[in-house]
Write a protein that holds these residues in place. Structure first.
Motif, PDB file in Angstrom:
ATOM      1  N   GLY A   1      36.472  40.577  46.876  1.00  0.00           N
ATOM      2  CA  GLY A   1      36.521  39.403  47.735  1.00  0.00           C
ATOM      3  C   GLY A   1      36.983  39.678  49.148  1.00  0.00           C
TER       4      GLY A   1
ATOM      5  N   ASN B   1      46.998  38.855  48.377  1.00  0.00           N
ATOM      6  CA  ASN B   1      46.680  38.455  47.004  1.00  0.00           C
ATOM      7  C   ASN B   1      47.877  38.548  46.069  1.00  0.00           C
ATOM      8  OD1 ASN B   1      43.973  37.706  47.329  1.00  0.00           O
ATOM      9  ND2 ASN B   1      43.371  39.844  47.434  1.00  0.00           N
TER      10      ASN B   1
ATOM     11  N   ARG C   1      39.084  31.743  48.408  1.00  0.00           N
ATOM     12  CA  ARG C   1      38.616  32.447  47.217  1.00  0.00           C
ATOM     13  C   ARG C   1      39.226  31.865  45.942  1.00  0.00           C
ATOM     14  NH1 ARG C   1      40.878  37.844  45.606  1.00  0.00           N
ATOM     15  NH2 ARG C   1      39.700  38.400  43.782  1.00  0.00           N
TER      16      ARG C   1
END
Length: 160
Positions: free
Chosen positions: A101, A130, A159
């Motif tokens: 991503g 993340n 995302r």
């Protein structure tokens, strides 16, 4: 007008000289010691033990006060909080899906600039985003431009 290096006007590239705390403390100890010797020499012999005890008590009190001030000035005001790192999985942080991503198309316009951020740092920033780190922390610790980090954070939120 010509100035000698290190002896210019304050505020014009040179700083005025200051006494270091160590030199000031040494001169103070010498001055107080000389004053104590003078007081003891001039005091009558029968009062010297009392005066000596008073001077010794004053010196000890000054030493305790100095130690307290020294400790308060040289200990950190607060503990530095480092975020707890998450447990690493079987592949660790840099597993096969760590860069999944990554917004390469959005980052690509930043790369040809003369002061462009390093792509490896951007990858690291993506992994840290993340794992829950915020943009100011990442920007500060990885020395990345805030705009690039903000772009990564926004892409990570989209995302999710």
């Amino acid at each position: 007008m010509r100035t000698v290096r290190g002896r210019g006007v304050p505020g014009r590239g040179t700083a005025p000289r200051r006494w270091s705390p160590e030199i000031a403390a040494t001169l103070m100890v010498i001055a107080v010691g000389a004053a104590e010797v003078a007081v003891l020499r001039l005091a009558p012999p029968d009062l010297r033990p009392v005066i000596s005890a008073g001077l010794l008590g004053g010196a000890l009190a000054a030493l305790v006060l100095f130690a307290a001030v020294w400790r308060s000035r040289h200990t950190p005001a607060r503990e530095v909080h480092h975020p707890v790192l998450p447990e690493a999985g079987p592949d660790g942080w840099f597993g096969a899906d760590a860069l999944e991503g990554f917004p390469m198309e959005e980052i690509r316009p930043l790369l040809p600039a003369p002061d462009a951020p390093d792509l490896n740092r951007l990858y690291t920033a993506w992994i840290l985003v993340n794992h829950g780190h915020d943009a100011p922390w990442i920007s500060h610790h990885l020395d990345l431009p805030p705009a690039a980090v903000r772009l990564l954070v926004d892409a990570a939120y989209q995302r999710q």
